[in-house]
Design an enzyme around this catalytic site. Sequence first.
Site, PDB file in Angstrom:
ATOM      1  N   ASP A   1      13.457  -3.774  -5.477  1.00 48.23           N
ATOM      2  CA  ASP A   1      13.742  -4.786  -4.458  1.00 48.23           C
ATOM      3  C   ASP A   1      14.430  -5.971  -5.146  1.00 48.23           C
ATOM      4  O   ASP A   1      13.864  -7.054  -5.288  1.00 48.23           O
ATOM      5  CB  ASP A   1      12.449  -5.210  -3.769  1.00 48.23           C
TER       6      ASP A   1
ATOM      7  N   ARG B   1       8.738   4.680   1.587  1.00 46.67           N
ATOM      8  CA  ARG B   1       9.476   5.249   2.727  1.00 46.67           C
ATOM      9  C   ARG B   1      10.076   6.618   2.419  1.00 46.67           C
ATOM     10  O   ARG B   1      10.548   7.290   3.343  1.00 46.67           O
ATOM     11  CB  ARG B   1      10.552   4.270   3.193  1.00 46.67           C
TER      12      ARG B   1
ATOM     13  N   SER C   1       9.841   5.182  -3.524  1.00 45.02           N
ATOM     14  CA  SER C   1       9.635   4.259  -2.416  1.00 45.02           C
ATOM     15  C   SER C   1       8.608   4.858  -1.474  1.00 45.02           C
ATOM     16  O   SER C   1       8.573   6.084  -1.277  1.00 45.02           O
ATOM     17  CB  SER C   1      10.953   4.021  -1.662  1.00 45.02           C
TER      18      SER C   1
ATOM     19  N   GLY D   1       5.549   4.150  -8.963  1.00 43.04           N
ATOM     20  CA  GLY D   1       6.215   2.894  -9.239  1.00 43.04           C
ATOM     21  C   GLY D   1       5.265   1.712  -9.143  1.00 43.04           C
ATOM     22  O   GLY D   1       5.281   0.813  -9.999  1.00 43.04           O
ATOM     23  N   HIS D   2       4.433   1.698  -8.104  1.00 42.36           N
ATOM     24  CA  HIS D   2       3.425   0.643  -8.001  1.00 42.36           C
ATOM     25  C   HIS D   2       2.475   0.671  -9.193  1.00 42.36           C
ATOM     26  O   HIS D   2       2.141  -0.371  -9.769  1.00 42.36           O
ATOM     27  CB  HIS D   2       2.597   0.825  -6.722  1.00 42.36           C
TER      28      HIS D   2
ATOM     29  N   GLY E   1       0.802  -1.216   0.000  1.00 43.11           N
ATOM     30  CA  GLY E   1       0.000   0.000   0.000  1.00 43.11           C
ATOM     31  C   GLY E   1       0.833   1.262   0.000  1.00 43.11           C
ATOM     32  O   GLY E   1       2.024   1.257  -0.305  1.00 43.11           O
TER      33      GLY E   1
END
Length: 280
Positions: A150, A187, A185, A32-33, A27
């Site tokens: 990743d 984060r 990201s 990017g997602h 989530g």
Amino acid sequence: MQIVHTISDLRDALAGRGRPAFVPTMGNLHDGHLALVRQAKPLGSVMVVSIFVNRLQFLPHEDFDSYPRTLEIDAGKLHAEGCDVLFAPAEKDLYPQPQTFKVQPDPRLADILEGHFRPGFFTGVCTVVMKLLACVFSGGPGTAVFGRKDYQQVLVIRRMVEQFALPIDIVTGDTCRAGDGLALSSRNGYLDDAERAQAVQLSQALRALADAALQLGASLPALEAQAVERLRKQGWQPDYLTVRQRADLLPPAEAPQPGQLVVLGAARLGGTRLIDNLEF
């Protein structure tokens, strides 16, 4: 778009709809997602995305409780991309009993780099991915898409799928980057303005290390140590910056040859740990 929360409802939603194309996420979706969703959509007859923050892959001191959860906003983004089914289970839905059966990946791949600095991380990743794949593909084969940001995770998952003979094609998507080169990201949202301006130094350090590995002919351990020290002097706390073989993430056996290598890095800037990689 149909939003489901339980495994039984997910299977009902997918029944009779053919080959799934699946993107698993935690989530707080960014571009990017969404690029992975766009890549996956033509690879199946029903587009499925999961959103689940997996406790099993967080160490006790890490950010499980504070990890951003933005389901309503994420659902809107997925609807706009033409997602068919959003699987958003709570912990009690995905783990109705304590998950005492876990997938233990090959330590030769999973206990280096990220696995060295985050012990048990890939056991948590493999366990949740295996369970999600079992939920999504219970009706037959399909395709799952993962991002190459990743990098080590993708290799671990690909090996797991191969060794368990799962009828699932693993496809990878390119790392999406901001205009200055920072890998996108979830984060990144932890960074303050000053840190965000500085964060691009990680990708710059990786590019410089890759260039040096090909051009200077010095020993890789020495070049890696120099790269770590330069980043540390810029205010980072590096875990690693290293050149590895793409196929198995082992150090190159011979002089580095372009087209077979990847440079990977993980470092903390303030309170935020960032990872990145570049193939070369």
